[in-house]
Design a protein around this motif. Structure first.
Motif, short mmCIF file in Angstrom:
data_model
loop_
_atom_site.label_atom_id
_atom_site.label_comp_id
_atom_site.label_asym_id
_atom_site.label_seq_id
_atom_site.Cartn_x
_atom_site.Cartn_y
_atom_site.Cartn_z
N CYS A 285 4.50 -17.14 -12.41
CA CYS A 285 5.50 -18.20 -12.54
C CYS A 285 6.16 -18.26 -13.91
O CYS A 285 7.18 -18.90 -14.07
CB CYS A 285 4.86 -19.56 -12.24
SG CYS A 285 4.26 -19.71 -10.56
N ALA A 286 5.57 -17.62 -14.89
CA ALA A 286 6.10 -17.68 -16.25
C ALA A 286 5.71 -16.41 -16.98
O ALA A 286 4.81 -15.69 -16.56
CB ALA A 286 5.55 -18.90 -16.98
N ILE A 287 6.38 -16.14 -18.07
CA ILE A 287 6.03 -15.01 -18.93
C ILE A 287 5.41 -15.58 -20.20
O ILE A 287 5.96 -16.50 -20.81
CB ILE A 287 7.28 -14.18 -19.31
CG1 ILE A 287 8.00 -13.67 -18.07
CG2 ILE A 287 6.89 -13.03 -20.23
CD1 ILE A 287 7.23 -12.66 -17.26
N VAL A 288 4.25 -15.06 -20.58
CA VAL A 288 3.61 -15.49 -21.81
C VAL A 288 3.44 -14.28 -22.72
O VAL A 288 3.40 -13.14 -22.26
CB VAL A 288 2.24 -16.17 -21.56
CG1 VAL A 288 2.42 -17.45 -20.77
CG2 VAL A 288 1.29 -15.24 -20.87
N MET A 289 3.36 -14.54 -24.02
CA MET A 289 3.18 -13.47 -24.98
C MET A 289 1.88 -13.70 -25.74
O MET A 289 1.61 -14.81 -26.19
CB MET A 289 4.34 -13.38 -25.97
CG MET A 289 4.14 -12.26 -26.96
SD MET A 289 5.55 -11.72 -27.93
CE MET A 289 6.24 -13.17 -28.60
N ALA A 290 1.11 -12.63 -25.85
CA ALA A 290 -0.11 -12.66 -26.67
C ALA A 290 0.08 -11.66 -27.79
O ALA A 290 0.49 -10.53 -27.56
CB ALA A 290 -1.32 -12.30 -25.83
N ASN A 291 -0.17 -12.08 -29.01
CA ASN A 291 -0.11 -11.20 -30.17
C ASN A 291 -1.54 -10.91 -30.60
O ASN A 291 -2.32 -11.83 -30.86
CB ASN A 291 0.69 -11.84 -31.30
CG ASN A 291 2.14 -12.00 -30.91
OD1 ASN A 291 2.76 -11.04 -30.48
ND2 ASN A 291 2.67 -13.20 -31.03
N LEU A 292 -1.89 -9.62 -30.68
CA LEU A 292 -3.28 -9.22 -30.88
C LEU A 292 -3.40 -8.24 -32.03
O LEU A 292 -2.53 -7.39 -32.24
CB LEU A 292 -3.81 -8.54 -29.61
CG LEU A 292 -3.61 -9.30 -28.30
CD1 LEU A 292 -3.78 -8.39 -27.11
CD2 LEU A 292 -4.57 -10.47 -28.23
N TYR A 293 -4.50 -8.33 -32.76
CA TYR A 293 -4.85 -7.34 -33.77
C TYR A 293 -6.36 -7.13 -33.70
O TYR A 293 -7.13 -7.64 -34.50
CB TYR A 293 -4.42 -7.82 -35.16
CG TYR A 293 -4.50 -6.70 -36.20
CD1 TYR A 293 -3.53 -5.71 -36.24
CD2 TYR A 293 -5.54 -6.65 -37.09
CE1 TYR A 293 -3.58 -4.70 -37.17
CE2 TYR A 293 -5.61 -5.63 -38.03
CZ TYR A 293 -4.63 -4.66 -38.06
OH TYR A 293 -4.69 -3.63 -38.98
N PRO A 294 -6.80 -6.37 -32.66
CA PRO A 294 -8.24 -6.19 -32.46
C PRO A 294 -8.88 -5.37 -33.57
O PRO A 294 -8.25 -4.48 -34.15
CB PRO A 294 -8.34 -5.43 -31.14
CG PRO A 294 -6.98 -5.40 -30.57
CD PRO A 294 -6.01 -5.73 -31.65
N THR A 295 -10.11 -5.65 -33.86
CA THR A 295 -10.89 -4.87 -34.80
C THR A 295 -11.58 -3.75 -34.03
O THR A 295 -12.25 -4.02 -33.03
CB THR A 295 -11.95 -5.76 -35.48
OG1 THR A 295 -11.29 -6.84 -36.12
CG2 THR A 295 -12.76 -4.97 -36.48
N LEU A 296 -11.40 -2.53 -34.47
CA LEU A 296 -12.03 -1.40 -33.77
C LEU A 296 -13.34 -1.05 -34.43
O LEU A 296 -13.53 -1.16 -35.60
CB LEU A 296 -11.10 -0.19 -33.77
CG LEU A 296 -9.73 -0.39 -33.10
CD1 LEU A 296 -8.97 0.91 -33.05
CD2 LEU A 296 -9.90 -0.95 -31.70
#
Length: 191
Positions: free
Chosen positions: A180-191
């Motif tokens: 029903c909607a578009i959401v944005m997730a901003n991620l900077y995972p630690t490897l």
């Protein structure tokens, strides 16, 4: 390559490409291609080496082995996509006939993949990270709670300059939220 519609407005898939000495890959939809790292210093692009990540549009899904179905398929090219080899199911990347996304994360020398990691429902959005040119997917990041409904997803990267120190290449994920909607997730995972 041919798109995923037969051009008559029916939405029926058409043969996509000849792959691996086989007949055309039928029932292919929602695919993406990404350049792999060159394997020498891991930092340069090698446009001759491509990774093809796709889903089967059939009702039964891709056979993954051990009686399981509904996982992604992959193939590789060493000649700019003129030919493709090793078309195979990727058991470690489940998917309920959903559009996933593949992208290159240059800063971490990694290939990213995101999809709803369920075999029959569109939920459990996972970001998979491979630091060995998709041989394995060593890292997984749970993007939303496992039962949160999500749909199609698209990955990108951008330089984040708001934190102290040198700019960092962050991952941006656009995803349907319960369709029903578009959401944005901003991620900077630690490897």
């Amino acid at each position: 390559f041919v798109g995923d519609s037969d051009g008559r407005g029916t939405g029926n898939p058409v043969p996509l490409a000849y792959c691996c000495g086989q007949t055309p890959i039928a029932h292919v939809r929602r695919f993406q291609i990404v350049e792999l790292f060159d394997g020498r210093d891991g930092n340069k692009r090698d446009p001759n080496r491509l990774y093809f990540c796709l889903r089967d549009a059939g009702n039964m899904g891709t056979e993954c082995g051990s009686g399981e179905s509904h996982c992604r398929e992959q193939a590789f090219s060493a000649d700019l996509g003129v030919s493709w080899k090793n078309l195979s199911a990727v058991r470690s990347l489940p998917g309920p006939n959903n559009k996933g996304s593949v992208h290159r994360w240059a800063e971490k020398k990694a290939i990213l993949f995101t999809n709803t990691a369920s075999t029959h429902t569109r939920d459990n959005q996972i970001l998979y990270i491979s630091t060995d040119n998709t041989n394995t997917w060593q890292h997984k990041v749970q993007v939303f709670p496992p039962t949160h409904p999500t749909g199609y997803s698209t990955l990108g990267t951008y330089l984040n300059t708001t934190r102290r120190g040198a700019p960092e290449e962050w991952i941006s994920l656009l995803v349907e939220d319960d369709t029903c909607a578009i959401v944005m997730a901003n991620l900077y995972p630690t490897l």
